[in-house]
Each structure stands twice: as structure tokens, then as C-alpha cells.
Design a protein around this motif. Structure first.
Motif, short mmCIF file in Angstrom:
data_model
loop_
_atom_site.label_atom_id
_atom_site.label_comp_id
_atom_site.label_asym_id
_atom_site.label_seq_id
_atom_site.Cartn_x
_atom_site.Cartn_y
_atom_site.Cartn_z
N MET A 1 0.61 -0.77 0.00
CA MET A 1 0.00 0.00 0.00
C MET A 1 0.54 0.68 0.00
SD MET A 1 -0.02 -0.01 1.40
CE MET A 1 -0.15 0.12 1.89
N GLY A 2 -0.58 0.16 -1.78
CA GLY A 2 0.00 0.25 -1.41
C GLY A 2 -0.38 1.36 -1.86
N ASP A 3 1.87 2.82 -0.33
CA ASP A 3 1.43 3.03 -0.73
C ASP A 3 1.71 3.84 -1.28
OD1 ASP A 3 2.96 2.67 -0.25
OD2 ASP A 3 3.04 3.62 -0.55
N PRO A 4 -0.43 4.68 -2.05
CA PRO A 4 -0.29 4.52 -1.56
C PRO A 4 0.31 5.99 -2.00
CG PRO A 4 -0.55 2.43 -1.00
CD PRO A 4 -0.19 3.36 -1.11
N LEU B 1 -3.36 -4.99 -3.10
CA LEU B 1 -3.98 -6.20 -2.58
C LEU B 1 -4.18 -6.15 -1.07
CD1 LEU B 1 -2.29 -9.05 -4.66
CD2 LEU B 1 -4.32 -7.66 -5.18
N ASP B 2 -3.27 -5.48 -0.34
CA ASP B 2 -3.43 -5.43 1.11
C ASP B 2 -4.50 -4.43 1.54
OD1 ASP B 2 -1.96 -3.20 0.45
OD2 ASP B 2 -0.33 -3.57 1.85
N GLN B 3 -5.13 -3.78 0.56
CA GLN B 3 -6.28 -2.92 0.84
C GLN B 3 -7.53 -3.44 0.14
OE1 GLN B 3 -6.07 -0.49 3.12
NE2 GLN B 3 -3.97 -1.20 3.36
N ALA B 4 -7.35 -4.03 -1.04
CA ALA B 4 -8.50 -4.55 -1.79
C ALA B 4 -9.13 -5.74 -1.07
CB ALA B 4 -8.06 -4.98 -3.19
N PRO C 1 -8.42 -7.55 5.63
CA PRO C 1 -7.10 -7.35 6.23
C PRO C 1 -6.26 -8.61 6.41
CG PRO C 1 -8.71 -5.97 7.32
CD PRO C 1 -9.48 -6.83 6.36
N ALA C 2 -6.87 -9.70 6.88
CA ALA C 2 -6.10 -10.93 7.12
C ALA C 2 -5.55 -11.50 5.81
CB ALA C 2 -6.97 -11.96 7.83
N VAL C 3 -6.34 -11.42 4.76
CA VAL C 3 -5.90 -11.95 3.46
C VAL C 3 -4.79 -11.07 2.88
CG1 VAL C 3 -6.62 -12.65 1.14
CG2 VAL C 3 -8.20 -12.91 3.07
N GLY C 4 -5.00 -9.76 2.96
CA GLY C 4 -3.98 -8.84 2.46
C GLY C 4 -2.66 -9.02 3.19
N GLN C 5 -2.73 -9.23 4.49
CA GLN C 5 -1.50 -9.43 5.27
C GLN C 5 -0.82 -10.73 4.89
OE1 GLN C 5 -0.13 -7.12 7.52
NE2 GLN C 5 1.59 -8.49 7.19
N GLU C 6 -1.61 -11.76 4.62
CA GLU C 6 -1.03 -13.04 4.21
C GLU C 6 -0.34 -12.93 2.86
OE1 GLU C 6 0.53 -16.55 4.39
OE2 GLU C 6 -0.65 -15.77 6.06
N VAL C 7 -0.92 -12.15 1.94
CA VAL C 7 -0.26 -11.92 0.66
C VAL C 7 1.11 -11.30 0.91
CG1 VAL C 7 -0.32 -10.66 -1.52
CG2 VAL C 7 -2.41 -11.68 -0.63
N ASN C 8 1.14 -10.23 1.72
CA ASN C 8 2.41 -9.56 2.02
C ASN C 8 3.41 -10.51 2.66
OD1 ASN C 8 1.20 -7.24 1.08
ND2 ASN C 8 1.17 -6.18 3.04
N ASP C 9 2.96 -11.27 3.66
CA ASP C 9 3.86 -12.16 4.39
C ASP C 9 4.38 -13.30 3.52
OD1 ASP C 9 3.50 -10.60 6.64
OD2 ASP C 9 2.06 -11.96 7.59
N SER C 10 3.48 -13.91 2.75
CA SER C 10 3.88 -15.05 1.93
C SER C 10 4.84 -14.64 0.82
CB SER C 10 2.65 -15.74 1.33
OG SER C 10 1.97 -16.49 2.31
N VAL C 11 4.55 -13.51 0.18
CA VAL C 11 5.45 -13.03 -0.87
C VAL C 11 6.79 -12.64 -0.26
CG1 VAL C 11 5.83 -11.24 -2.61
CG2 VAL C 11 3.58 -12.28 -2.37
N GLY C 12 6.76 -12.04 0.93
CA GLY C 12 8.00 -11.73 1.63
C GLY C 12 8.82 -12.98 1.91
N ALA C 13 8.13 -14.06 2.26
CA ALA C 13 8.81 -15.32 2.53
C ALA C 13 9.43 -15.90 1.26
CB ALA C 13 7.83 -16.32 3.14
N LEU C 14 8.74 -15.75 0.13
CA LEU C 14 9.29 -16.22 -1.14
C LEU C 14 10.58 -15.45 -1.46
CD1 LEU C 14 7.38 -16.93 -4.45
CD2 LEU C 14 9.51 -15.65 -4.47
N ILE C 15 10.53 -14.13 -1.29
CA ILE C 15 11.70 -13.30 -1.58
C ILE C 15 12.85 -13.64 -0.64
CG2 ILE C 15 12.55 -10.92 -1.54
CD1 ILE C 15 9.75 -10.06 -2.52
#
Length: 431
Positions: free
Chosen positions: A1-4, A390-393, A396-410
Motif C-alpha cells: 500500500m500500497g502506498d499509496p 492487494l493489502d487494501q483490496a 485485512p487478514a488476506v492482504g496481510q497473508e499476501v504480504n507475508d507469503s510473498v516476503g517469505a518467497l523473496i
């Protein structure tokens, strides 16, 4: 958020932000009208404008409004992006929101509206809101009702250093993902750090996966996946695989996993000081680069996120959003008056000239002079599809999971398949 331009800017130290937040939270209430014995109404305004010049410009606008309305006092509470989201989550759970608060719209705003915490502005703002740019108003419309007033609109794209591109023999900004990876390789071969990333703050990394999902599956697929609670389709896994290709090239600056966005050693400063060739960021990037670092001046350029070969999405489908203001349920008329003041042509012209935002008042477009911001606006006007952060669309829990999971991939701790599965699992649990 983005942002943003202000949606994702500027960030105070986490400890300082938490201290401000706790003080503000204890004094924030949804039941009081802010009135005092001398007839003065105090309006509490929460925003995320913590970097210059926006911080000073917004403070000056509040003083200007107070001068025009002697019986109104604006109390400004400013928090960095992540701290703001955390405090707003706590306030939402408590059932009390500030009089005026920053919003990106979408699923987070909907959750607050569904809880009965946000004022319906449809009738109270009709005299000025109907004249704002339709694309800017869209994230704040729920069931055809107005719950927020935009002050900014924009998109995410690549901001790049023309001089470093030239040094590496990259003659033109890439238009395909394969061409982008080639540019990264050329930059690395010349000893130039291709990309800066704020790995500590997960939302900047999310931009890559979101855009790659749009390019492989098409813009509309992201909303459909959320509605269907299923992100395990081949296109979303492929998006993660494309991101994995980039990560495998080790394109980011040293220590990126611990880097913040706008700290003196963070993502924006790394680009603004010429120590990395690119960053994927919103329309506010030039201002934050100059505030956190030196800024690139004429060496700064902009290009849209490349197309993916064989993907269903088009390069004209954009990802982004803007900033807006919403009011707590039952907010006094003075808060509405402030929104009208903030959405006026005079204020928008000042914001365009001094903070580099893209105007939401059509009459203010003539104030745009920066070629890069004009390039962003041109991309927006030519857009054939639009997806909100995505973390706003999403909820909140789903948007946060997108952020966290993508961060884990990176970071190397999740595979593309695991990212898709984790987001799907959270989406099913949340809804």
C-alpha cells in the motif's frame, strides 16, 4: 500500500510511531463531538504524511483551515504506514475511529463500514465529490455509497536511474519480463545494484507478485480468485515462479531483508543516492527519494511494469491506488467541511505543486509540470484495467497473508506453490 502520492510514504522510527499511536489511541473516541466550553470543536485527523515536503504542507493546510474557521481546531496525528495500519486495526476492534482518517478504500474500508464505524458521505459531500475524477473515487464507493474522499490517485511502476542504465548498456526501459531480467543481468555485470527493496516492510515486495499475477492471469483474475477463495491456479503459481527467477539473480541491495522504505539507508534513499538502478514504487517515489536521499533530478525516469510473454494480462493494466479520507460514524459537520476544503481546486493545486500528487480535481491538472508525474498520469488515462493494492483490496487478514507469503518467497523460505496455498488457506478461513 500500497502506498499509496502519500499512500505509502515516509516512515518514523517504529518506537516513536508506537508512542504517538498509543497516546492518540487513548484520546481517540467515536462518541464525542470534540466540543469545548468555549464553543471550539476539535477535529482529530490521522494521516500517514510523515516525510517532507508533504508533512509541512499538510500542517500548513490545517492551519489555513483553522484560520478560515476560528471555532475549529485540527489535531493532527501522523504515523508511518505499518504503525498506522496496526493502530487502525486496534481502533476498529475497539469500535472507535478518529474523526478524519486516512484510507486506501477497498476491503479494509468495507470491514470498517460493515462494523458501522464509518460515516456515509453520499449526501453530505455530493456538492463537491461528484466533480472529482471518477477513477480516484472508485475505491471509496461501496454499494454505490460514498465512504471516502480521495486526495490522490496513481499507480505502481518502475522508477529508474537513466545514467546507470546507460552505463550498463540498457538503451531502453524493458517492455517484457524476459527483457527486464536481461536488464538486471546487464546491470549486475557492470557492478551496479539493479533493484532496491524494503524487505523489512513486506508491502513493497508484494507489488512484484501482484503485478506478475496481473500479467500472467489478467487484472480481473485477482478479484475472481479472492471471490472464489482460490489462488492455486496455474497463473498465480507462475507469477511466483517469475518472481523466483528474479530473486535467483540476487538483484537487491546488500541487507535488503532488514531495510525499511524511507529510512536513510532504506529503499528510497538507495535509489535516490544512485546506489541502485531501480525501485518498484508508486507515484510518490520521487518525493521520498529526495527526502530520504539526494534525489536523481533529470536522471530519474519511469516505465510501466513489463508484460509477461504468453500471459493473459496487458501492459496497460495497472496496479495502484491513491489516498483518501474517511470519517467516523457521527463525525461533526466541521469534519465534512474539512474534506470539502481538502478537495477544493485551490488545495489540490497546492498539493500538486508542492508534493507532486496527481490531481483528483480536473481543474488542477494544469498545475502538473513534472515529466515523470505526467508519464504516470498518461499511463493511468490509457489504462485498460485497474487493480487496487492487494493489502487494501482484500480483507485485512488476506492482504496481510499476501504480504507475508510473498516476503517469505523473496527471503527464500516459501516456494511459489506454497505462496498460492497459504493465501488460499487464509482466504477460506477469513470468509
Amino acid at each position: 500500500m500500497g502506498d499509496p502520492g502519500l499512500s505509502r510514504r515516509g516512515f518514523l522510527a517504529a518506537s516513536a510511531a508506537a508512542g504517538v499511536g498509543m497516546t492518540a489511541l487513548s484520546g481517540c473516541g467515536g462518541d464525542s463531538d470534540g466540543g469545548s466550553s468555549d464553543g471550539t470543536t476539535t477535529i482529530e485527523w490521522w494521516n500517514i504524511s510523515t516525510t517532507e515536503p508533504a508533512k509541512s504542507v499538510w500542517a500548513a493546510l490545517a492551519k489555513k483551515f483553522e484560520a478560515q474557521n476560528p471555532k475549529v481546531k485540527i489535531k493532527i496525528v501522523q504515523l508511518e504506514n505499518d504503525a498506522y495500519k496496526s493502530k487502525m486495526t486496534a481502533l476498529t476492534a475497539s469500535g472507535k475511529l478518529p474523526d478524519i482518517f486516512h484510507t486506501w478504500g477497498g476491503g479494509v474500508l468495507k470491514q470498517q463500514v460493515d462494523a458501522g464505524l464509518v460515516e456515509d458521505l453520499t449526501d453530505r459531500t455530493k456538492d463537491f465529490a461528484d466533480g472529482l475524477l471518477p477513477v480516484a473515487r472508485e475505491p471509496y464507493l461501496l454499494d454505490d455509497k460514498v465512504y471516502g474522499i480521495p486526495f490522490d490517485i496513481g499507480m505502481i511502476g518502475f522508477w529508474y536511474n537513466k545514467a546507470l542504465f546507460k552505463d550498463a548498456g540498457v538503451s531502453e526501459p524493458p517492455t517484457t519480463w524476459s527483457g527486464f531480467l536481461d536488464a538486471v543481468r546487464k546491470l549486475k555485470a557492470k557492478g551496479i545494484t539493479p533493484l532496491a527493496l524494503a524487505g523489512k516492510e513486506k508491502w513493497p515486495g508484494m507489488y512484484y507478485w501482484a503485478y506478475l499475477s496481473m500479467r500472467t492471469a489478467g487484472a480481473s483474475a485477482l478479484q475472481k480468485a479472492y471471490d472464489d477463495k482460490d489462488f492455486t491456479g496455474d497463473a498465480f503459481v507462475q507469477a511466483g515462479q517469475h518472481l523466483q527467477e528474479l530473486v535467483d539473480l540476487q538483484p537487491f541491495q546488500k541487507g535488503f531483508l532488514g531495510a525499511a522504505y524511507s529510512s536513510p539507508t532504506g529503499q528510497a534513499a538507495t535509489v535516490g543516492n544512485g546506489k541502485a538502478a531501480m525501485e518498484l514504487m508508486g507515484q510518490w517515489a520521487p518525493v521520498v527519494q529526495a527526502d530520504s536521499g539526494k534525489g536523481l533530478g533529470d536522471d530519474l525516469g519511469f516505465f510501466p511494469f513489463p508484460a509477461v510473454d504468453g500471459g493473459k494480462g496487458a501492459i496497460t493494466e495497472v496496479f495502484g491506488g491513491g489516498g483518501g479520507h474517511a470519517l467516523r460514524s457521527g463525525a461533526p459537520q466541521e469534519a465534512v467541511d474539512f474534506l470539502k476544503f481538502f478537495a477544493s481546486e485551490a488545495t489540490d493545486v497546492e498539493l500538486v505543486k508542492k508534493t507532486g500528487v496527481i490531481p483528483v480535481v480536473p481543474a488542477a491538472e494544469s498545475a502538473l509540470t513534472d515529466p515523470n508525474i505526467k508519464a504516470v498520469q498518461a499511463q493511468l488515462k490509457a489504462a485498460t484495467g485497474f487493480q487496487l493494492y492487494l493489502d487494501q483490496a482484500y480483507a485485512p487478514a488476506v492482504g496481510q497473508e499476501v504480504n507475508d507469503s510473498v516476503g517469505a518467497l523473496i527471503a527464500g523460505s516459501k516456494s511459489p506453490q506454497q505462496v498460492a496455498e497459504s493465501i488460499t488457506k487464509t482466504a477460506k478461513e477469513e470468509q
